[in-house]
Design a protein around this motif. Structure first.
Motif, PDB file in Angstrom:
ATOM      1  N   ARG A 116       0.799  -1.234   0.000  1.00 55.24           N
ATOM      2  CA  ARG A 116       0.000   0.000   0.000  1.00 55.24           C
ATOM      3  C   ARG A 116       0.827   1.277   0.000  1.00 55.24           C
ATOM      4  NH1 ARG A 116      -5.565  -1.770  -0.229  1.00 55.24           N
ATOM      5  NH2 ARG A 116      -5.328  -3.925   0.397  1.00 55.24           N
ATOM      6  N   CYS A 117       1.896   1.312   0.795  1.00 55.23           N
ATOM      7  CA  CYS A 117       2.608   2.595   0.914  1.00 55.23           C
ATOM      8  C   CYS A 117       3.152   3.038  -0.449  1.00 55.23           C
ATOM      9  CB  CYS A 117       3.694   2.530   1.981  1.00 55.23           C
ATOM     10  SG  CYS A 117       5.092   1.496   1.566  1.00 55.23           S
ATOM     11  N   TRP A 118       3.543   2.081  -1.266  1.00 53.67           N
ATOM     12  CA  TRP A 118       4.094   2.416  -2.592  1.00 53.67           C
ATOM     13  C   TRP A 118       2.990   2.932  -3.506  1.00 53.67           C
ATOM     14  CZ3 TRP A 118       9.384   1.541  -2.811  1.00 53.67           C
ATOM     15  CH2 TRP A 118       9.897   0.717  -1.800  1.00 53.67           C
ATOM     16  N   LEU A 119       1.840   2.244  -3.463  1.00 54.17           N
ATOM     17  CA  LEU A 119       0.730   2.653  -4.327  1.00 54.17           C
ATOM     18  C   LEU A 119       0.210   4.027  -3.904  1.00 54.17           C
ATOM     19  CD1 LEU A 119      -1.077  -0.814  -4.469  1.00 54.17           C
ATOM     20  CD2 LEU A 119       0.308   0.240  -6.275  1.00 54.17           C
ATOM     21  N   LYS A 120       0.121   4.218  -2.571  1.00 51.64           N
ATOM     22  CA  LYS A 120      -0.318   5.531  -2.080  1.00 51.64           C
ATOM     23  C   LYS A 120       0.625   6.620  -2.555  1.00 51.64           C
ATOM     24  CE  LYS A 120      -2.349   4.059   2.180  1.00 51.64           C
ATOM     25  NZ  LYS A 120      -1.936   3.785   3.555  1.00 51.64           N
ATOM     26  N   GLY A 121       1.900   6.308  -2.580  1.00 53.64           N
ATOM     27  CA  GLY A 121       2.896   7.277  -3.037  1.00 53.64           C
ATOM     28  C   GLY A 121       2.564   7.800  -4.431  1.00 53.64           C
ATOM     29  N   ILE A 122       2.284   6.862  -5.340  1.00 54.07           N
ATOM     30  CA  ILE A 122       1.955   7.241  -6.720  1.00 54.07           C
ATOM     31  C   ILE A 122       0.666   8.058  -6.757  1.00 54.07           C
ATOM     32  CG2 ILE A 122       1.319   6.320  -9.000  1.00 54.07           C
ATOM     33  CD1 ILE A 122       4.017   5.425  -8.608  1.00 54.07           C
ATOM     34  N   LYS A 123      -0.270   7.647  -5.923  1.00 52.40           N
ATOM     35  CA  LYS A 123      -1.587   8.292  -5.947  1.00 52.40           C
ATOM     36  C   LYS A 123      -1.509   9.711  -5.372  1.00 52.40           C
ATOM     37  CE  LYS A 123      -6.284   7.918  -5.648  1.00 52.40           C
ATOM     38  NZ  LYS A 123      -7.067   7.768  -6.831  1.00 52.40           N
ATOM     39  N   LYS A 124      -0.829   9.829  -4.219  1.00 52.56           N
ATOM     40  CA  LYS A 124      -0.884  11.094  -3.487  1.00 52.56           C
ATOM     41  C   LYS A 124       0.349  11.974  -3.662  1.00 52.56           C
ATOM     42  CE  LYS A 124      -4.529  10.186  -0.644  1.00 52.56           C
ATOM     43  NZ  LYS A 124      -4.920   8.973  -0.031  1.00 52.56           N
ATOM     44  N   GLY A 125       1.450  11.370  -4.084  1.00 49.66           N
ATOM     45  CA  GLY A 125       2.672  12.159  -4.211  1.00 49.66           C
ATOM     46  C   GLY A 125       3.452  12.252  -2.913  1.00 49.66           C
ATOM     47  N   ARG A 126       2.922  11.656  -1.860  1.00 45.55           N
ATOM     48  CA  ARG A 126       3.657  11.584  -0.585  1.00 45.55           C
ATOM     49  C   ARG A 126       3.980  10.126  -0.325  1.00 45.55           C
ATOM     50  NH1 ARG A 126       3.636  16.139   2.467  1.00 45.55           N
ATOM     51  NH2 ARG A 126       4.472  14.993   4.244  1.00 45.55           N
ATOM     52  N   SER A 131       2.578   7.674 -13.343  1.00 38.00           N
ATOM     53  CA  SER A 131       2.506   6.375 -13.999  1.00 38.00           C
ATOM     54  C   SER A 131       1.352   6.398 -14.978  1.00 38.00           C
ATOM     55  CB  SER A 131       2.258   5.264 -12.968  1.00 38.00           C
ATOM     56  OG  SER A 131       3.412   4.502 -12.746  1.00 38.00           O
ATOM     57  N   ASP A 132       1.632   6.070 -16.225  1.00 39.21           N
ATOM     58  CA  ASP A 132       0.555   6.017 -17.219  1.00 39.21           C
ATOM     59  C   ASP A 132      -0.200   4.699 -17.113  1.00 39.21           C
ATOM     60  OD1 ASP A 132       1.398   8.468 -18.211  1.00 39.21           O
ATOM     61  OD2 ASP A 132       2.887   7.513 -19.519  1.00 39.21           O
ATOM     62  N   PHE A 133       0.462   3.718 -16.523  1.00 43.02           N
ATOM     63  CA  PHE A 133      -0.200   2.434 -16.263  1.00 43.02           C
ATOM     64  C   PHE A 133       0.471   1.867 -15.020  1.00 43.02           C
ATOM     65  CE2 PHE A 133       3.595   1.477 -18.681  1.00 43.02           C
ATOM     66  CZ  PHE A 133       4.113   0.345 -18.053  1.00 43.02           C
ATOM     67  N   ILE A 134      -0.170   0.899 -14.391  1.00 44.13           N
ATOM     68  CA  ILE A 134       0.518   0.239 -13.283  1.00 44.13           C
ATOM     69  C   ILE A 134       0.797  -1.207 -13.691  1.00 44.13           C
ATOM     70  CG2 ILE A 134      -1.664  -0.277 -12.032  1.00 44.13           C
ATOM     71  CD1 ILE A 134       1.623   0.570 -10.259  1.00 44.13           C
ATOM     72  N   ASN A 136      -7.825   1.838  -7.664  1.00 45.98           N
ATOM     73  CA  ASN A 136      -8.131   3.244  -7.377  1.00 45.98           C
ATOM     74  C   ASN A 136      -7.052   4.227  -7.858  1.00 45.98           C
ATOM     75  OD1 ASN A 136      -6.157   3.115  -5.448  1.00 45.98           O
ATOM     76  ND2 ASN A 136      -7.384   4.109  -3.852  1.00 45.98           N
ATOM     77  N   LEU A 137      -6.009   3.696  -8.482  1.00 46.20           N
ATOM     78  CA  LEU A 137      -5.059   4.610  -9.140  1.00 46.20           C
ATOM     79  C   LEU A 137      -5.699   5.183 -10.416  1.00 46.20           C
ATOM     80  CD1 LEU A 137      -1.707   2.572  -8.958  1.00 46.20           C
ATOM     81  CD2 LEU A 137      -2.285   4.610  -7.650  1.00 46.20           C
ATOM     82  N   ASN A 138      -6.754   4.507 -10.859  1.00 48.03           N
ATOM     83  CA  ASN A 138      -7.470   4.954 -12.074  1.00 48.03           C
ATOM     84  C   ASN A 138      -6.598   5.041 -13.317  1.00 48.03           C
ATOM     85  OD1 ASN A 138     -10.054   5.189 -11.056  1.00 48.03           O
ATOM     86  ND2 ASN A 138      -9.515   7.130 -10.052  1.00 48.03           N
ATOM     87  N   ILE A 139      -5.715   4.097 -13.458  1.00 48.25           N
ATOM     88  CA  ILE A 139      -4.886   4.020 -14.668  1.00 48.25           C
ATOM     89  C   ILE A 139      -4.961   2.576 -15.183  1.00 48.25           C
ATOM     90  CG2 ILE A 139      -3.274   5.940 -14.277  1.00 48.25           C
ATOM     91  CD1 ILE A 139      -1.401   4.058 -12.842  1.00 48.25           C
ATOM     92  N   PRO A 140      -4.659   2.374 -16.468  1.00 50.02           N
ATOM     93  CA  PRO A 140      -4.709   0.995 -16.969  1.00 50.02           C
ATOM     94  C   PRO A 140      -3.804   0.067 -16.161  1.00 50.02           C
ATOM     95  CG  PRO A 140      -4.470   2.545 -18.775  1.00 50.02           C
ATOM     96  CD  PRO A 140      -4.323   3.342 -17.518  1.00 50.02           C
ATOM     97  N   ILE A 141      -4.262  -1.158 -16.028  1.00 46.35           N
ATOM     98  CA  ILE A 141      -3.498  -2.172 -15.284  1.00 46.35           C
ATOM     99  C   ILE A 141      -2.920  -3.153 -16.307  1.00 46.35           C
ATOM    100  CG2 ILE A 141      -3.693  -4.045 -13.595  1.00 46.35           C
ATOM    101  CD1 ILE A 141      -6.321  -2.609 -12.603  1.00 46.35           C
ATOM    102  N   ILE A 142      -1.664  -3.500 -16.134  1.00 45.38           N
ATOM    103  CA  ILE A 142      -1.059  -4.521 -16.994  1.00 45.38           C
ATOM    104  C   ILE A 142      -0.397  -5.567 -16.099  1.00 45.38           C
ATOM    105  CG2 ILE A 142       0.686  -4.997 -18.763  1.00 45.38           C
ATOM    106  CD1 ILE A 142       0.291  -2.122 -19.740  1.00 45.38           C
TER     107      ILE A 142
END
Ligand code: GAL
Length: 659
Positions: A258-268, A287-290, A341-347
């Motif tokens: 989670r902490c990594w994903l939150k980082g991308i989402k929130k910038g913190r 990230s254009d995709f995750i 919830n990052l709202n970007i395409p998933i690969i």
């Protein structure tokens, strides 16, 4: 999210995977590798660490991929995949700081060309666990100021490959790199220190953000898809009634996922085990995709082994992979839900299994693909799936003991052999892939006058680009990646014609041969099944329905028929075309018009074709009368036969743009 789903897989129906109906035709079918695991002869932080690793095995020659790349390109191609993920070995490209190895750069450039020529789209990873020793000596990711060196390397590679590579992964699995290298000490530099791990984690995220921003600013940056690759490990409480197990699962989930994903989402970003979060410039939305690498779930207790040698606990009904953790496909869906919830395409940038004798892998593939297909059906934006791995390779601390490949590698002889699972994966990919497109593009625009008397109609510009580009664009949007263009006897006009993201082959004739003669003469280049298009028609139909019908009916030709056209040139009854006539005086009862796009089996060309000049439609259609499957679709087609029609099609594109 916390429900631990387990299915009864014995009752699951996989037929859609085999019939090609489980995935959209634009789905990315891939296989993945990483440089150090296959290339051989690398000198980097890993090669230096190998004598001290758990297995003590040296990567050495690995799969000798560096020398055998041509052969390996064929192996990739034979899997029917549309995409290939590889990593670029920084230590090869920049063996000493600031000294670029042009030969190595060219090798990667040739690899990309080799892929593109085979209709396979490259996806390049810029950091996959390895780094040059000169950089490791400077402290690697432990020193923030070192990031700039890595960015220089990334920019260098993007400059060379950016116009041809549209998919980029910045850093592979930052959590694995940090945990294994700096907490568990299983990867270089073999350290066990939370403090140092926190610094590294922070710098990895800084590096990712800087890389994303730097590449985006470069030529081709905007069109490139650049993303982080995150390994998702699902953590479940071992005893579901035990709050301490829950707490442990939650803690690990937070640290690892989670902490990594939150980082991308929130910038913190709050690095694992740290109490404070920090803002990282440029991280938010970087990230254009995750990329999701998914392998397993782990059952959490406060007494979980931190040594890889001890078997993890598993559920009694679960099957252990050779890596000792269980096969748990249900967790892939939970990974998608986690990143959604990052709202970007998933690969799915990696999924596969360590399985020495390949008795588990076929089922592993079926399960994980089915889970992916279901997620798409439920509305999740999952774009692709890369199987880990193309071939058996050097599995880091485990050395050569674990085999992940679709191809078996004999490390003594370097012989590769397709496994049963590889065959299965290739079949599933093939069933879902769009066939080759064949375009009859040699016709002259005699009725258009002026320039069109000397230039093939398909090259006349409509709405700012040649008709052929519009046609290819549509075919590409339908999932086609490979086109054969029959240029007639004026082939030189097509010199230098390209289309980004598609492999084009041109075939010329010395004299005009008509539509049939053109196909007959190109028969060596035809695939077993192909979509046949006219080079002067734009026909934006859904190829998926057409191709599915063709395959379902095991048809020889499936023709798109429109019933809404001013004149008619065929009769269709009970789903078959029973008569065709394009002359002036055709029977009254005609009820359809050939709209253009059809699917053809190569055998038809072989069985009914002949030397010389002949017309495809006038020869083959009557002969196959009653056998041609009619695909009814009233979508308008736009041809450019006359100046009037040409201006109609211009209007059509015009409207499309203003919509
Ligand atoms: C991933 C890694 C790959 C591969 C795979 C199988 O974590 O990115 O390089 O080794 O695991 O364990």
């Amino acid at each position: 999210m916390w429900a631990e789903e387990h299915r009864d897989w014995s009752t699951v129906d996989y037929s859609k995977l085999i019939s090609g109906e489980a995935f959209p035709s634009t789905f990315m079918w891939g296989v993945a590798t990483a440089a150090h695991q296959i290339e051989g002869g690398n000198v980097n932080n890993w090669s230096a660490f190998e004598p001290h690793s758990k297995s003590g095995q040296l990567s050495g020659l690995a799969c000798d991929h560096f020398a055998r790349v041509d052969q390996d390109l064929e192996l990739i191609s034979n899997l029917n995949v549309s995409h290939y993920r590889f990593s670029i070995e920084w230590s090869r490209v920049e063996p000493e700081q600031g000294k670029w190895n042009q030969e190595a750069i060219k090798w990667y450039s040739d690899l990309v060309d080799g892929l593109v020529a085979r209709g396979i789209q490259p996806m390049a990873t810029l950091h996959h666990f390895t780094q040059p020793l000169w950089w490791e000596d400077k402290g690697g990711f432990e020193a923030e100021e070192n990031i700039a060196n890595w960015i220089t390397f990334c920019k260098k590679m993007f400059e060379v490959l950016g116009s041809r590579v549209k998919w980029w992964c910045t850093i592979n699995e930052p959590a694995v790199f940090t945990t294994m290298g700096y907490i568990l000490g299983e990867f270089p530099p073999g350290i066990r220190s939370f403090k140092r791990a926190r610094t590294v984690a922070l710098n990895l995220m800084r590096a990712h953000a800087q890389c994303y921003r730097a590449l985006k600013k470069m030529p081709c940056g905007k069109e490139a898809n650049i993303g982080l690759v995150k390994n998702i490990n699902i953590f479940d409480p071992y005893r579901r009634w035990n709050p301490i197990h829950w707490l442990q699962a939650k803690l690990l989930d937070e640290m690892f996922n989670r902490c990594w994903l939150k980082g991308i989402k929130k910038g913190r970003f709050r690095p694992p085990s740290s109490l404070i979060s920090r803002k990282i410039t440029g991280l938010k939305g970087s990230s254009d995709f995750i990329g999701v690498n998914y392998y397993t779930h782990l059952l959490a207790t406060p007494f979980m082994p931190t040594k890889v040698e001890i078997d993890p606990i598993i559920r009694p009904w679960e099957e252990r992979t050779d890596f000792r953790y269980p096969m748990y496909a249900e967790g892939l869906r939970r990974s998608f839900d986690m990143v959604e919830n990052l709202n970007i395409p998933i690969i799915v940038t990696e999924n596969g299994v360590a399985d020495d004798d390949d008795d588990m892998r076929p089922e592993h593939i079926r399960r994980h693909l089915l889970i992916t297909a279901e997620a798409i059906e439920d509305g999740l934006d999952v774009r692709g799936f890369y199987h880990w791995s193309l071939m058996d390779n050097f599995e880091w601390a485990e050395g050569y003991d674990l085999r992940f490949g679709l191809y078996h590698v004999n490390y003594e002889t370097q012989e590769r052999k397709l496994k049963e699972s590889g065959e299965l994966y290739a079949d599933i990919a093939k069933a879902h892939r769009m066939p080759q497109v064949v375009i009859l593009a040699g016709g002259l625009g005699t009725r258009l006058g002026g320039i069109a008397e000397k230039v093939p109609k398909s090259l006349i510009e409509v709405d700012g680009k040649p008709m052929l580009s519009h046609i290819l664009e549509w075919a590409q949007s339908q999932g086609c990646m490979d086109a054969l263009i029959l240029t007639g006897h004026l082939g030189e006009h097509f010199d230098g014609f390209t289309h980004q993201g598609m492999a084009l082959n041109f075939h010329r004739e010395t004299e005009p041969l008509g539509t049939g003669g053109a196909l007959w003469h190109a028969k060596e280049h035809l695939q077993d099944e192909f979509i046949l298009l006219w080079g002067d028609d734009f026909h934006p139909i859904d190829y998926n329905k057409l191709v599915s019908l063709h395959r379902r009916e095991s048809s020889k030709i499936t023709m798109t028929v429109t019933e809404s056209h001013e004149d008619m040139n065929l009769l269709h009854q009970d789903g078959r075309v029973t008569a065709y006539d394009k002359s002036e005086n055709k029977p009254e009862n005609f009820n359809g018009y050939e709209a253009g796009t059809s699917v053809v089996d190569k055998q038809v060309v072989e069985n009914y074709g002949k030397e010389g000049k002949w017309s495809w439609e006038e020869t083959v259609y009557p002969k196959l009368s009653g056998e041609i499957v009619a695909h009814i679709d009233d979508t308008a087609f736009w041809d450019m036969g006359t100046p009037e029609k040409l201006s109609q099609i211009k209007d059509f594109f015009d409207k499309g743009r203003s919509r």
